[in-house]
Design an enzyme around this catalytic site. Structure first.
Site, PDB file in Angstrom:
ATOM      1  N   HIS A 131      32.339  71.587   6.044  1.00 34.10           N
ATOM      2  CA  HIS A 131      32.448  71.662   4.582  1.00 34.10           C
ATOM      3  C   HIS A 131      32.120  73.110   4.214  1.00 34.10           C
ATOM      4  O   HIS A 131      31.343  73.772   4.921  1.00 34.10           O
ATOM      5  CB  HIS A 131      31.421  70.710   3.977  1.00 34.10           C
ATOM      6  CG  HIS A 131      31.462  70.588   2.491  1.00 34.10           C
ATOM      7  ND1 HIS A 131      30.878  71.519   1.669  1.00 34.10           N
ATOM      8  CD2 HIS A 131      31.995  69.645   1.685  1.00 34.10           C
ATOM      9  CE1 HIS A 131      31.062  71.153   0.410  1.00 34.10           C
ATOM     10  NE2 HIS A 131      31.737  70.009   0.395  1.00 34.10           N
ATOM     11  N   ASP A 208      24.242  70.183   9.062  1.00 32.18           N
ATOM     12  CA  ASP A 208      24.643  69.632   7.776  1.00 32.18           C
ATOM     13  C   ASP A 208      24.755  68.110   7.936  1.00 32.18           C
ATOM     14  O   ASP A 208      25.715  67.598   8.514  1.00 32.18           O
ATOM     15  CB  ASP A 208      25.993  70.259   7.376  1.00 32.18           C
ATOM     16  CG  ASP A 208      26.572  69.627   6.114  1.00 32.18           C
ATOM     17  OD1 ASP A 208      25.958  68.680   5.577  1.00 32.18           O
ATOM     18  OD2 ASP A 208      27.643  70.087   5.689  1.00 32.18           O
ATOM     19  N   GLN A 211      26.908  63.932   5.448  1.00 24.80           N
ATOM     20  CA  GLN A 211      27.713  62.718   5.688  1.00 24.80           C
ATOM     21  C   GLN A 211      27.155  61.879   6.830  1.00 24.80           C
ATOM     22  O   GLN A 211      27.813  60.939   7.279  1.00 24.80           O
ATOM     23  CB  GLN A 211      29.178  63.092   5.987  1.00 24.80           C
ATOM     24  CG  GLN A 211      29.884  63.836   4.873  1.00 24.80           C
ATOM     25  CD  GLN A 211      30.210  62.965   3.655  1.00 24.80           C
ATOM     26  OE1 GLN A 211      29.964  61.757   3.627  1.00 24.80           O
ATOM     27  NE2 GLN A 211      30.746  63.586   2.620  1.00 24.80           N
ATOM     28  N   LYS A 234      24.787  61.019  -2.137  1.00 24.64           N
ATOM     29  CA  LYS A 234      25.730  60.355  -1.224  1.00 24.64           C
ATOM     30  C   LYS A 234      25.088  59.164  -0.532  1.00 24.64           C
ATOM     31  O   LYS A 234      25.707  58.505   0.298  1.00 24.64           O
ATOM     32  CB  LYS A 234      26.239  61.351  -0.183  1.00 24.64           C
ATOM     33  CG  LYS A 234      27.081  62.481  -0.765  1.00 24.64           C
ATOM     34  CD  LYS A 234      27.613  63.357   0.329  1.00 24.64           C
ATOM     35  CE  LYS A 234      28.112  64.694  -0.152  1.00 24.64           C
ATOM     36  NZ  LYS A 234      29.338  64.638  -0.930  1.00 24.64           N
ATOM     37  N   CYS A 374      36.818  70.407  -0.049  1.00 21.96           N
ATOM     38  CA  CYS A 374      35.960  71.574   0.233  1.00 21.96           C
ATOM     39  C   CYS A 374      35.896  71.861   1.733  1.00 21.96           C
ATOM     40  O   CYS A 374      34.836  72.226   2.259  1.00 21.96           O
ATOM     41  CB  CYS A 374      34.548  71.376  -0.324  1.00 21.96           C
ATOM     42  SG  CYS A 374      34.507  71.097  -2.086  1.00 21.96           S
TER      43      CYS A 374
HETATM   44  N1  C6P Z   1      31.235  66.647   0.127  1.00 19.31           N
HETATM   45  C1  C6P Z   1      33.199  65.396  -0.557  1.00 19.31           C
HETATM   46  O1  C6P Z   1      33.901  64.824  -1.382  1.00 19.31           O
HETATM   47  P1  C6P Z   1      26.605  68.702  -2.106  1.00 19.31           P
HETATM   48  O2  C6P Z   1      27.791  68.945  -2.973  1.00 19.31           O
HETATM   49  O3  C6P Z   1      25.757  69.925  -1.942  1.00 19.31           O
HETATM   50  O4  C6P Z   1      25.858  67.471  -2.456  1.00 19.31           O
HETATM   51  O5  C6P Z   1      27.204  68.370  -0.645  1.00 19.31           O
HETATM   52  C2  C6P Z   1      27.955  69.337   0.004  1.00 19.31           C
HETATM   53  C3  C6P Z   1      28.500  68.800   1.285  1.00 19.31           C
HETATM   54  C4  C6P Z   1      28.047  69.348   2.459  1.00 19.31           C
HETATM   55  N2  C6P Z   1      28.495  68.887   3.637  1.00 19.31           N
HETATM   56  C5  C6P Z   1      29.371  67.875   3.724  1.00 19.31           C
HETATM   57  C6  C6P Z   1      29.803  67.407   5.072  1.00 19.31           C
HETATM   58  C7  C6P Z   1      29.864  67.277   2.571  1.00 19.31           C
HETATM   59  O6  C6P Z   1      30.736  66.291   2.656  1.00 19.31           O
HETATM   60  C8  C6P Z   1      29.435  67.767   1.314  1.00 19.31           C
HETATM   61  C9  C6P Z   1      29.968  67.193   0.032  1.00 19.31           C
HETATM   62  C10 C6P Z   1      31.877  65.963  -0.998  1.00 19.31           C
HETATM   63  O7  C6P Z   1      33.529  65.498   0.617  1.00 19.31           O
HETATM   64  C11 C6P Z   1      32.019  66.817  -2.210  1.00 19.31           C
HETATM   65  S1  C6P Z   1      32.969  68.261  -1.929  1.00 19.31           S
END
Ligand code: C6P
Length: 416
Positions: A131, A208, A211, A234, A374
């Site tokens: 991401h 990270d 997910q 999430k 993203c």
């Molecule tokens: N992915 C998706 O629809 P934030 O926005 O900081 O809570 O999470 C960022 C992020 C970081 N790593 C991974 C693997 C992610 O999937 C995400 C967020 C969402 O896939 C929003 S773009």
């Protein structure tokens, strides 16, 4: 329809009863099917009530007051930190830093540890599966420092090319940033072994977990991660709060990220001294009600059991993969074996832009996400502009996968 017997260890109907938002029709006669969980999950009553009760009965600022409400708020806020630490098996709650989200957690490491430790002689490794949150900070840091950046490529099956990774690890590498579970190809990476390989060359690791933590049991000590980032929203929790876990000796040595109130122990006109962990990284008033909500979300997930959560998602994903394969022309990216995946499926439909796919599914009541999610380098690897993505969680049923498939047949009819 599937020929397999559809089984899940979860009583999904009982779970669904806890989520008010799921019981609505997007238009008369068309019930909502929410398959956009990788973007953000829905929230159970237990989380909504915990936050409402906090505001009704407790609300005060933390670490400051000596009145009852301030003490209660502080106990709730710090209790949530302890709860999070237990959930990911951190050694101590002082290693749990509250942030706004996974993105901020990773940026915190880049702009503190990274600025202090990366030089023009060093290399950073990240991957094509990231991401942007675990990609752009390292790209920018490398540019600013004149450091080299190396990208682990994707293998054909949507896993990481681990041979390429082994070959790019050498003594120049100071930092390795890897996603645990991909938000596009769905792959769960073998991060324990990847972290060990990084440590063998002396590199620090940033994982990270945005997910992975919502969907499976995660033990940061067993994984050996130096830094581990995730977001509350999430995993059934509220927006506005995230977590950075870090090894204590690394956090102790790092400078603060933001400065101001709460993160200091002494301020004089001569200079300031930083507070102890975790407060050194928590300038200003934190997201107190959100911490309470996140702790309630963790209780809810733990009550189910993370192994059960994972087993349910794998069953739904296996069924989705099987049914998607029935729809002529649909290409799913990532591993086709559900046991190598988290609960999401990204795909393309011939002649139909993913936004059109999402639009038509929306008229059928099915909420998915379309775009690059993203993760542009991942899409570039497949030479595709965008994908449609259906992502599953504890409250999704096999019938809802059928509704997705029915919608996709409509898309095929319309786009030929
Ligand atoms: N992915 C998706 O629809 P934030 O926005 O900081 O809570 O999470 C960022 C992020 C970081 N790593 C991974 C693997 C992610 O999937 C995400 C967020 C969402 O896939 C929003 S773009």
């Amino acid at each position: 329809m599937s020929t397999n017997v559809l089984t899940t260890p979860l009583d999904v109907e009982a779970i669904r009863a806890d989520f008010p938002v799921l019981h609505q029709e997007v238009r008369p006669g068309v019930p909502l099917v929410y398959l956009d969980n990788a973007a953000t999950s829905q929230k159970p009553l237990a989380v909504i009530d915990a936050m409402t009760n906090y505001y009704r009965m407790t609300n005060a600022n933390v670490h400051r007051g000596i009145h009852k409400l301030a003490e209660d708020a502080t106990v709730a806020y710090e209790g949530a930190r302890e709860r999070i630490a237990r959930f990911i098996n951190a050694e101590s709650a002082v290693q749990i830093i509250y942030t706004r989200n996974a993105t901020e957690s990773i940026n915190l490491v880049a702009w503190t540890w990274g600025v202090e430790n990366i030089t023009a002689n060093d290399a950073i490794i990240t991957t094509e599966m990231e991401h942007h949150a675990n990609f752009v900070p390292w790209q920018v840091l490398a540019e600013r420092k004149g450091a080299e950046i190396r990208y682990v490529p994707l293998a054909e099956d949507g896993t990481l090319d681990l041979d390429a990774y082994a070959n790019m690890l050498d003594e120049k590498v100071k930092l390795v940033a890897i996603v645990h579970g991909s938000n596009v190809v769905g792959t769960i990476n073998p991060i324990e072994e990847m972290i060990k390989a990084a440590h063998d060359v002396g590199a620090v690791t940033v994982i990270d977990g945005a997910q992975s933590v919502p969907h499976m049991s995660v033990d940061v000590q067993a994984l050996g991660a130096d830094f581990f980032a995730f977001s509350s929203h999430k995993m059934l929790g509220p927006t506005g709060i995230g977590v950075l876990y870090g090894k204590r000796h690394l956090l102790e040595a790092m400078p603060p990220y933001m400065v101001g109130g709460n993160m200091i122990s002494k301020v004089t006109v001569e200079g300031s001294k930083w507070n102890d962990l975790p407060y050194k990284f928590e300038a200003g008033t934190g997201a107190i009600a959100e911490a309470v909500g996140l702790a309630a979300a963790i209780d809810y997930l733990d009550n189910i059991g993370m192994d059960v959560v994972h087993a349910h998602e794998q069953a739904v994903t296996a069924y989705a993969l099987e049914r998607l394969a029935e729809v002529p022309g649909i290409t799913v990216i990532g591993p086709l074996d559900a046991t190598k995946r988290g609960g999401l499926t990204s795909f393309t439909v011939p002649n139909a832009h993913p936004h059109d796919v999402a639009e038509i599914l929306n008229t059928e009541g099915v909420a998915i996400r379309a775009g690059r999610h993203c993760a542009q380098p991942t899409h570039e690897h497949y030479c595709i502009n965008a994908t449609a993505r259906a992502s599953y969680y504890i409250y999704n049923t096999f019938d809802e996968v059928d509704r997705l498939i029915t919608g996709l047949y409509k898309v095929r009819e319309m786009f030929g």
